[in-house]
Design an enzyme around this catalytic site. Structure first.
Site, PDB file in Angstrom:
ATOM      1  N   GLU A   1       0.829  -1.205   0.000  1.00 55.80           N
ATOM      2  CA  GLU A   1       0.000   0.000   0.000  1.00 55.80           C
ATOM      3  C   GLU A   1       0.864   1.257   0.000  1.00 55.80           C
ATOM      4  O   GLU A   1       0.492   2.281  -0.593  1.00 55.80           O
ATOM      5  CB  GLU A   1      -0.931  -0.014   1.208  1.00 55.80           C
ATOM      6  CG  GLU A   1      -2.021  -1.085   1.118  1.00 55.80           C
ATOM      7  CD  GLU A   1      -2.946  -1.086   2.319  1.00 55.80           C
ATOM      8  OE1 GLU A   1      -2.586  -0.447   3.338  1.00 55.80           O
ATOM      9  OE2 GLU A   1      -4.013  -1.716   2.258  1.00 55.80           O
TER      10      GLU A   1
ATOM     11  N   SER B   1      18.439  -7.939  -9.392  1.00 56.68           N
ATOM     12  CA  SER B   1      17.266  -7.913 -10.264  1.00 56.68           C
ATOM     13  C   SER B   1      17.371  -8.834 -11.490  1.00 56.68           C
ATOM     14  O   SER B   1      16.403  -9.501 -11.833  1.00 56.68           O
ATOM     15  CB  SER B   1      16.980  -6.482 -10.726  1.00 56.68           C
ATOM     16  OG  SER B   1      16.347  -5.758  -9.694  1.00 56.68           O
TER      17      SER B   1
ATOM     18  N   HIS C   1       2.668  -9.996  -9.843  1.00 55.41           N
ATOM     19  CA  HIS C   1       4.113 -10.271  -9.880  1.00 55.41           C
ATOM     20  C   HIS C   1       4.866  -9.221  -9.066  1.00 55.41           C
ATOM     21  O   HIS C   1       5.754  -9.539  -8.280  1.00 55.41           O
ATOM     22  CB  HIS C   1       4.612 -10.267 -11.328  1.00 55.41           C
ATOM     23  CG  HIS C   1       6.099 -10.380 -11.429  1.00 55.41           C
ATOM     24  ND1 HIS C   1       6.785 -11.553 -11.170  1.00 55.41           N
ATOM     25  CD2 HIS C   1       7.051  -9.460 -11.746  1.00 55.41           C
ATOM     26  CE1 HIS C   1       8.078 -11.351 -11.334  1.00 55.41           C
ATOM     27  NE2 HIS C   1       8.266 -10.087 -11.679  1.00 55.41           N
ATOM     28  N   SER C   2       4.506  -7.977  -9.247  1.00 54.26           N
ATOM     29  CA  SER C   2       5.097  -6.874  -8.495  1.00 54.26           C
ATOM     30  C   SER C   2       4.129  -5.693  -8.574  1.00 54.26           C
ATOM     31  O   SER C   2       3.047  -5.800  -9.162  1.00 54.26           O
ATOM     32  CB  SER C   2       6.458  -6.474  -9.081  1.00 54.26           C
ATOM     33  OG  SER C   2       6.287  -5.841 -10.351  1.00 54.26           O
TER      34      SER C   2
END
Length: 332
Positions: free
Chosen positions: A7, A92, A221-222
Site C-alpha cells: 500500500e 534484479s 508479480h510486483s
C-alpha cells in the site's frame, strides 16, 4: 508487512514492492537450514531473513533506501542483503544467483566446511541459461547446494503452459543427475522436511539437490504488474480460498489447540503496531549522503568516477532548488 509496504508503494511513498502472497510456506525451508548456511535469494524470500532475525526496522530501512539501509540506497526495494545473516544481496537480473550459488557451494566443499548453499528462484528463472549451467556444474563438481524452485505458475505474465512442455522443473534435475524432489509448496511441513533431507544430502554426501515447490502466486508479480490482464479473478480467489498456506497453517495450529481466533486478532493488532512504528521511523530517516554512490567498489576512485562525482556536485550547487532534500548531503 507485505500489505503495509504494498500500500505504501501505491501511495507513492516507496518506489517498488513485491509480495509473497500465496507462497508463504517457503519459510519452512528456512527452518530446515542452519543459520550458517549461505542463502542466495530471488525476491520473494524475505521470510528467510525474517526467520534468521532480520528486523522490521531493517526491512523498512531497505525499502526506503535511507541512510540506515545496508545497501546505502543503491538497490531497489525488496533487494535485501545481510552479511550477518549469510544472505547475499538480491539482484534484479533473472537467474544470475543460480550459478553464483553453485560456485559458492564449491568453495564450501574445497574449504571442508559442513555447510551448504540454498538458492531460491522461480519457474521463470529456470528458463534462463544460467539455470542449466549451474545445475550441470553442481552435478559434475558434487557441490553442496540446494536449488529451491518456487513453481508458482507464472513467470511475470507468462504461464507455465507457455514456458515448457515437459513435466515441470523437477524432470530437469533428474536429467542432470541431481537428486530431485517435488513437494506441495503450500505445505510448510512438507517444505521443511524436504529441505532438511536435502541439507543432509548436500552437507554429508556432497550431493546437490533440486526441490520443486508447487505453489501459486496469489498476488501480482510486483507493483508494476496487473495480473488481471492474464488470469481470471475467479482463479485467484479459488486458490486463495482453498489452498492458502497461511490458512492451512492456521487450521493446523487450531486443530492442535495451539491457536484460536482471539490469539489471531491479538497477534495481528500487535504486529501491525510494531510494523507501523518501523515504517514511520524509516520514512523519517535521512537519505544516504551523495558520496555513497561512488564508494565501496574500488579502494581508490577511478578517474571516470572522480569525473562523475565532480559533475554531480556541480549540478547540485547550480540547481539547489531542485534537490532540497540532498543539498546539504552533497559534501558529507
Amino acid at each position: 508487512m507485505d500489505l503495509i509496504l504494498y500500500e505504501a508503494q501505491r501511495q507513492g511513498r516507496i518506489s517498488f514492492y513485491m509480495t509473497s502472497y500465496g507462497e508463504e510456506a517457503y519459510i519452512g525451508s528456512a527452518a530446515g537450514l542452519s543459520s550458517e548456511d549461505i542463502v542466495f535469494g530471488q525476491y520473494r524470500e524475505s521470510g528467510v531473513l525474517l526467520y534468521r532475525g532480520f528486523t522490521m526496522d531493517e526491512f523498512m530501512n531497505q525499502c526506503y533506501s535511507n541512510e540506515l539501509d545496508y545497501g546505502k540506497g543503491r538497490q531497489m526495494p525488496v533487494h535485501y542483503g545481510s552479511t550477518k545473516h549469510n544472505f547475499h544481496t538480491i539482484s534484479s537480473p533473472l537467474g544470475t544467483q543460480i550459478p553464483h550459488a553453485a560456485g559458492a557451494a564449491y568453495t564450501l566443499k574445497m574449504e571442508g566446511k559442513k555447510n551448504c548453499v540454498m538458492c531460491y528462484f522461480g519457474d521463470g528463472a529456470a528458463s534462463e541459461g544460467d539455470f542449466h549451467a549451474a545445475l550441470n556444474m553442481a552435478a559434475t563438481m558434487k557441490c553442496p547446494v540446494i536449488f529451491f524452485c518456487r513453481n508458482n505458475g507464472f513467470a511475470i505474465s507468462t504461464p507455465t503452459s507457455d514456458q515448457y512442455r515437459g513435466d515441470g522443473i523437477a524432470s530437469r534435475g533428474i536429467g542432470y543427475g541431481i537428486d530431485t524432489i517435488r513437494v506441495d509448496g503450500n505445505d510448510v511441513w512438507a517444505v521443511y522436511n524436504a529441505t532438511k533431507e536435502a541439507r543432509r544430502l548436500a552437507t554429508e554426501e556432497h550431493r546437490p539437490v533440486l526441490i520443486e515447490a508447487m505453489t501459486y502466486r496469489i498476488g501480482h508479480h510486483s507493483t508494476s504488474d496487473d495480473s488481471s490482464a492474464y488470469r481470471s479473478k475467479k482463479e485467484v480467489e479459488d486458490w486463495e480460498r482453498t489452498d492458502n498456506p497461511l490458512v492451512r497453517m492456521r487450521k493446523y495450529l487450531e486443530n492442535k489447540g495451539w491457536w484460536n481466533g482471539e490469539k489471531e486478532k491479538s497477534f495481528r493488532s500487535d504486529i501491525r503496531i510494531k510494523l507501523l512504528k518501523s515504517f514511520t521511523n524509516a520514512e523519517k530517516a535521512k537519505k544516504p549522503a551523495v558520496k555513497e554512490m561512488f564508494e565501496d567498489v574500488y579502494d581508490q576512485l577511478t578517474p571516470n568516477l572522480i569525473e562523475q562525482k565532480a559533475e554531480l556536485e556541480g549540478i547540485l550547487k547550480k540547481y539547489p532548488e531542485y534537490y532540497p532534500s540532498i543539498k546539504n548531503h552533497a559534501q558529507n
